[in-house]
Design an enzyme around this catalytic site. Structure first.
Site, mmCIF file in Angstrom:
data_model
loop_
_atom_site.group_PDB
_atom_site.id
_atom_site.type_symbol
_atom_site.label_atom_id
_atom_site.label_comp_id
_atom_site.label_asym_id
_atom_site.label_seq_id
_atom_site.Cartn_x
_atom_site.Cartn_y
_atom_site.Cartn_z
ATOM 1 N N ASP A 200 39.304 41.461 47.881
ATOM 2 C CA ASP A 200 40.693 41.795 47.556
ATOM 3 C C ASP A 200 41.358 42.527 48.715
ATOM 4 O OD1 ASP A 200 39.155 44.173 47.213
ATOM 5 O OD2 ASP A 200 40.704 45.007 45.920
ATOM 6 N N GLU A 203 39.725 45.464 50.047
ATOM 7 C CA GLU A 203 38.469 45.178 50.757
ATOM 8 C C GLU A 203 37.239 45.652 49.992
ATOM 9 O OE1 GLU A 203 39.816 47.374 54.601
ATOM 10 O OE2 GLU A 203 39.776 45.268 55.139
HETATM 11 C C1 NOJ Z 1 37.720 50.949 53.960
HETATM 12 C C2 NOJ Z 1 38.688 50.065 53.261
HETATM 13 O O1 NOJ Z 1 39.690 49.725 54.089
HETATM 14 C C3 NOJ Z 1 39.134 50.712 51.974
HETATM 15 O O2 NOJ Z 1 40.128 49.968 51.355
HETATM 16 C C4 NOJ Z 1 37.950 50.782 51.122
HETATM 17 O O3 NOJ Z 1 38.271 51.433 49.915
HETATM 18 C C5 NOJ Z 1 36.805 51.508 51.839
HETATM 19 N N1 NOJ Z 1 36.588 51.009 53.168
HETATM 20 C C6 NOJ Z 1 35.538 51.352 51.062
HETATM 21 O O4 NOJ Z 1 35.148 50.019 51.046
HETATM 22 C C1 NOJ Z 2 42.557 50.054 53.746
HETATM 23 C C2 NOJ Z 2 43.362 49.265 52.770
HETATM 24 O O1 NOJ Z 2 42.682 49.241 51.559
HETATM 25 C C3 NOJ Z 2 43.600 47.853 53.267
HETATM 26 O O2 NOJ Z 2 44.455 47.204 52.381
HETATM 27 C C4 NOJ Z 2 44.195 47.869 54.646
HETATM 28 O O3 NOJ Z 2 44.323 46.569 55.118
HETATM 29 C C5 NOJ Z 2 43.352 48.689 55.597
HETATM 30 N N1 NOJ Z 2 43.085 49.992 55.056
HETATM 31 C C6 NOJ Z 2 44.039 48.874 56.950
HETATM 32 O O4 NOJ Z 2 45.241 49.574 56.781
#
Ligand code: NOJ
Ligand code: NOJ
Length: 461
Positions: A200, A203
């Site tokens: 999603d 991520e």
């Molecule tokens: C970094 C991701 O970008 C974030 O969205 C996520 O919650 C954490 N890693 C844990 O997977």
């Molecule tokens: C974490 C977020 O969950 C994700 O949607 C985003 O792409 C990355 N950070 C980078 O900003």
């Protein structure tokens, strides 16, 4: 006449940054009226956003998610973030009256086009355009990651189609033609792989996601219209067929019993603690896809989901118990990502809170255009939350209540801006999150997407 924010923004390039901030330095925005804050924050956001496009030490066309290179390391080109940011730049390009700025926007967009082309042809672990992020020199990121993330190519196609259409309307057919292969590559991928599970936008979960699917749906609809322009009618028909099928699958995300749209179905991997399946990403999906009718902003099911999210985050986060009325909105209630690690506590996010402002602004506009509001058992509580007790049926624009409801929707949007204004740094800096207890910013600083979300929401006000 130049607009105020353009003067301020241009000043950054000619006079240096300090002069722009004279007005705001060391003074909190809290007591500043919204009308005064917005143009100021607009120029600051544009300036800070631009700093994250092709910054020193990166390839032209790179959009770093944030300048933060450790704790957290966001010094990458994320396909999703970049597409959403460049979409805003295309809007600015279309809107701007200033030749100097227009040229600057145009350059940035072409660099992004070329970098995207490079990304598409770089071998990656996922082996396709669903690869979530790249190093800032264009090399593939090969470390472990939640991949693929198939919203990326759909969002990129939507941004590039908007740009191609802008060029076509300027009768720059030859230049527009350069985009065709890049756009088609993403559209073909989406049309052939949308049924496959992917991670999603956060991520974290592998499965079938409302957010991913609705932006994929719109890429097929806009893509079909776009390829028709150049006579590719076979592709157009194929895309429309896929869109039709996607529409049916999107419908399955509606949870009648709980009255909200479920974010993920058919989970096959990733985190397993999002028990509610209630996620603000469904609202972002509605905004980013901007469909004509499928789960559009005025769909009562969307309104019902939004209300549930608002109520949930209002109760969940301590900062929402005081200060401005506007509610700081997070990703989902069970979130553990605090901007640094996933063993913490989730917080309200700036880009989502701005997204809620945008939602209300766009809903007001939509109703105004339609001249009618459909009230059903599904959205009655949404209106009640705004102070309106409406009976089922059509509320027409001739009705006195119609006008005050439109005004109320705009005022509600403003409340979310006021919430953001309350927490941003005194120099207009926007990080990823606002601490749920203290309201202080945390997570990646100068998050490019946070700035873009503010500017996009503002343009709909
Ligand atoms: C970094 C991701 O970008 C974030 O969205 C996520 O919650 C954490 N890693 C844990 O997977
Ligand atoms: C974490 C977020 O969950 C994700 O949607 C985003 O792409 C990355 N950070 C980078 O900003």
């Amino acid at each position: 006449m130049k607009k105020l924010h353009e003067i301020l923004f241009l000043g950054v390039f000619t006079l240096g940054a300090s002069s722009v901030f004279a007005a705001s330095e060391n003074s909190s925005f809290r007591s500043m009226p919204l009308e005064k804050w917005m143009p100021l924050q607009e120029s600051i956001s544009l300036k800070n956003l631009f700093k994250n496009i092709s910054p020193l030490g990166t390839s032209p066309g790179v959009v770093v998610a944030s300048p933060s290179q450790q704790n957290p390391d966001y010094w990458y080109h994320w396909v999703r973030d970049a597409a959403l940011v460049m979409d805003l730049i295309v809007d600015q390009y279309l809107k701007s009256q200033n030749p100097e700025l227009k040229a600057r926007y145009l350059n940035a967009i072409w660099d992004y086009v070329n970098f995207s082309h490079l990304n598409q042809h770089t071998p990656t672990p996922s082996g396709g355009p669903g690869e979530p992020k790249f190093h800032v020199d264009g090399k593939a990121f090969v470390g472990p990651w939640g991949r693929p993330q198939n919203d990326g190519p759909a969002l990129r196609a939507l941004t590039l189609i908007k740009f191609a259409r802008a060029l076509i309307s300027e009768t720059k057919a030859e230049e527009a033609w350069r985009l065709f292969g890049i756009i088609k590559y993403d559209l073909e991928f989406v049309s052939h792989h949308w049924t496959e599970p992917c991670f999603d936008l956060w991520e974290e979960i592998k499965g079938q996601h409302f957010y991913t699917l609705i932006v994929q749906y719109q890429s097929m609809i806009s893509g079909a219209a776009y390829v028709s322009l150049v006579g590719d009618s076979g592709a157009a028909q194929w895309y429309l067929e896929q869109a039709k099928k996607m529409e049916n699958v999107l419908e399955r995300h509606w949870d009648k019993r709980n009255s909200y749209i479920l974010s993920t179905l058919n989970r096959v991997g990733g985190i397993d603690y999002k028990k509610s399946n209630l996620d603000a990403s469904v609202i972002l999906g509605v905004l980013h896809a901007n469909t004509d009718s499928v789960f559009a902003v005025d769909d009562p099911r969307v309104e019902s989901s939004l209300l549930r999210l608002k109520q949930t985050f209002k109760a969940l986060y301590s900062i929402n118990q005081s200060g401005p009325e506007g509610v700081g909105i997070g990703r989902y209630p069970e979130d553990k990502y605090d901007g640094y690690s996933s063993s913490g506590e989730g917080n309200p996010w700036i880009l989502i809170t701005n997204g809620f402002a945008e939602y209300y602004y766009r809903l007001a506009k939509r109703y105004q255009e339609r001249g009618m509001i459909l009230v059903t058992p599904l959205n009655q509580s949404f209106f009640k939350d705004l102070g309106f007790n409406l009976s089922n049926g059509n509320l027409k624009k001739e009705d006195r209540v119609f006008k005050s409801l439109i005004e109320r929707l705009r005022a509600e949007g403003d409340q979310y801006f006021i919430r953001v204004k309350y927490h941003v740094d005194s120099d207009g800096q926007m990080s990823e999150q606002m601490n749920r207890w203290s309201g202080f910013l945390q997570g990646a600083r100068d998050l490019t997407w946070s700035y873009a979300s503010f500017l996009t929401a503002l343009s709909h006000r």
